[in-house]
Design an enzyme around this catalytic site. Structure first.
Site, PDB file in Angstrom:
ATOM      1  N   SER A 300      -8.914  17.136  15.654  1.00 17.80           N
ATOM      2  CA  SER A 300      -9.196  15.716  15.861  1.00 17.80           C
ATOM      3  C   SER A 300      -7.927  14.925  16.184  1.00 17.80           C
ATOM      4  CB  SER A 300      -9.909  15.170  14.612  1.00 17.80           C
ATOM      5  OG  SER A 300     -10.335  13.851  14.781  1.00 17.80           O
ATOM      6  N   ASP A 311       1.279  16.437  27.020  1.00 16.48           N
ATOM      7  CA  ASP A 311       0.940  15.950  28.355  1.00 16.48           C
ATOM      8  C   ASP A 311       1.983  14.995  28.913  1.00 16.48           C
ATOM      9  OD1 ASP A 311      -1.306  17.456  28.333  1.00 16.48           O
ATOM     10  OD2 ASP A 311      -2.742  15.815  28.508  1.00 16.48           O
ATOM     11  N   LYS A 325     -11.724  19.820  18.097  1.00 15.19           N
ATOM     12  CA  LYS A 325     -12.652  18.776  17.650  1.00 15.19           C
ATOM     13  C   LYS A 325     -12.326  17.501  18.416  1.00 15.19           C
ATOM     14  CE  LYS A 325     -14.572  15.585  14.800  1.00 15.19           C
ATOM     15  NZ  LYS A 325     -14.486  14.105  14.945  1.00 15.19           N
TER      16      LYS A 325
END
Length: 536
Positions: A300, A311, A325
């Protein structure tokens, strides 16, 4: 029964209001009218069925449980993370995320059916009245809680209570004959997210935290300031086994590491507005190198933060592919303290990767076995067992490095699960609580001596050795329970495991969790890899 029907209708009305006040992509015109009629018909059917069962079923029924079963039945046909909790379960679930609870403020463990204080919470209500580490709490409000086989949950319920209320405690202290009495005024007790914050090398700091709660961002800020004051240039963010939490907490923490305007995460849903979370800028640590540690239980919000750092090419991710998740839940309070957490959207990393791993609606059993299946396929122990199709290939924002979707965050540097780290004998001894109980007894007898002998953690870390008789006692107790090493190599490995864990537990009891992890991570492969990569 009318109250139940009215409650159901009230829920429908509240959801209708939600649809009109903040949801997008809602059908209009004929489609909207048709769907509204279908919804009203379904609700009427459910309410009528409940009324008829209550009125005419041959035996008496628990209507509340029927309704809860119906809600659970509906949610079980959806995704694996939509869930219902009753009032008691909801309170237990939300307390760690709220960052506090109301009680007397002690860390404790059970030793021979007696509550043993490990540490009073600093500046908490118990410390203020003089309760010490090593004290035994034997009664609460003149009711014995020691030697009466009372469950841990019941003991906790007696110690907790509304802020301002008084807990009358009976305490036995080593070296004092009579039982001491303390009146502890209950207060808000913080639940910390940060487990550890310490310097691994003179220039590399490590922060480990276990969830993303309301107070986590403030804790991280304090930890960064502390470590920068100790000379930190580069940072290890330990997100292993971090189960996640609040989305906003992940966004706020991400802002401490990313440049202003950098995307952290965005969400997309069918009937809710799309959202973007970007760095606010002005973060405390935007220059030094970062290594994120993750494993198969990082989930999560932990995946949001590690995915954003990866990224945005802000740092490297080390470990094993995360849980996957990536579904956003909206809490829906149901009036009696119960709650439904309904999935309304999906998380996406800045490069466009969906964090959520694949699932089939209604098939929660296979979903729950995903980590085991990954282990059986060799994914946790062998990097060559991990394959991604080109369709799941993405690029990082700045350096255009390849990263992969398909669920979870795949690390830049894979570190396999070490299945030989703990011997079979040690795992069995630990599972029977023989190791932790040995530590409790040892600390109960030697706390004052150890405190005097090791005034600083640095001296303790360098000089302390676990006494051999503690190890021998654990093996002796293990033999009584028919836990014996299979051979000399197994016993030697178990001894090595116990020396490390027991030294870490003693450090925890004398100081805190930072010192515990400082010992545990001395030869840890994932941390060692992070230090190696940051030092290059």
């Amino acid at each position: 029964m009318k109250r139940i029907l009215f409650s159901v209708l009230a829920l429908v009305c509240s959801m209708s209001a939600m649809m009109g006040q903040g949801f997008s992509n809602v059908p209009s015109g004929d489609d909207a009218g048709r769907q509204q009629n279908e919804l009203e018909s379904a609700i009427n059917k459910l309410a009528r069925s409940t009324l008829m069962i209550n009125a005419f079923y041959v035996d008496s029924v628990d209507t509340r449980k029927l309704v809860e079963d119906a809600i659970n039945g509906m949610l079980s046909k959806l995704d694996p993370h939509s869930a219902y909790t009753n009032a008691k379960e909801t309170k237990k679930f939300t307390e760690p995320l709220e960052g506090s609870f109301e009680g007397i403020g002690v860390q404790f463990n059970m030793l021979d059916d007696t509550l043993l204080v490990i540490q009073p919470v600093p500046k908490g209500p118990s410390e203020r009245v003089g309760i010490l580490a090593g004290d035994r709490i034997v009664s609460v409000a003149d009711t014995a809680i020691a030697g009466v086989k009372m469950s841990r949950e019941e003991i906790m319920s007696r110690l907790r209570g509304p802020k301002g209320s008084i807990a009358h405690l009976g305490v036995v202290r080593r070296g004092i004959k009579d039982t001491l009495t303390f009146d502890v005024k209950r207060d808000k007790i913080p639940v910390n997210s940060v487990d550890a914050a310490y310097m691994v090398t003179p220039t590399i700091g490590l922060i480990r935290f276990n969830n993303f709660a309301q107070t986590t961002h403030d804790e991280i800020v304090a930890a960064i300031k502390k470590l920068k004051g100790l000379g930190m240039k580069d940072l290890i963010l330990d997100l292993q086994q971090n189960s996640g939490g609040y989305l906003q907490a992940a966004a706020d923490i991400g802002s401490e590491f990313l440049e202003k305007g950098d995307m952290i995460v965005y969400t997309r849903g069918r009937s809710v507005p799309n959202q973007e979370f970007r760095s606010k800028g002005g973060g405390l640590f935007t220059e030094g190198k970062i290594a994120c540690l993750v494993d198969e239980y990082s989930a999560s919000a932990a995946e949001i933060l590690s995915g954003a750092i990866q990224d945005q090419d802000r740092g490297i991710v080390i470990g094993r592919r995360t849980f996957g998740k990536g579904l956003v839940q909206r809490p829906v309070e149901l009036g009696d303290g119960s709650m439904m957490r309904l999935t309304i959207a999906r998380y996406y990393t800045p490069s466009g990767r969906c964090i959520q791993k694949p699932y089939e609606k209604g098939d929660r059993q296979n979903y729950a076995k995903d980590v085991i299946n990954r282990y059986n396929k060799g994914e946790l122990t062998n990097e060559d067992s991990i394959h991604f199709p080109d369709s799941l290939r993405y690029q990082t924002i700045r350096k255009k490095r390849p990263v992969y979707g398909g669920g979870g965050i795949m690390p830049d540097y894979f570190v396999p699960l070490d299945t030989t780290k703990y011997s079979k004998c040690y795992r069995e001894l630990s599972a029977k609580s023989l190791v932790i109980n040995a530590n409790l007894k040892y600390m109960d007898k030697n706390r004052k001596k150890l405190t005097k002998q090791y005034p600083t953690f640095e001296k303790f870390k360098e000089q302390y050795q676990v006494p051999q008789d503690v190890i021998d006692d654990i093996f002796a107790e293990g033999e009584k329970q028919k836990i014996v090493p299979k051979d000399d190599a197994d016993k030697e490995k178990a001894t090595e495991n116990m020396r490390l864990i027991l030294k870490a537990l003693v450090a925890r009891d004398l100081w805190d969790m930072s010192e515990y992890f400082c010992i545990i991570y001395e030869n840890d492969e994932v941390v060692s890899k992070a230090v190696e990569m940051l030092s290059e």
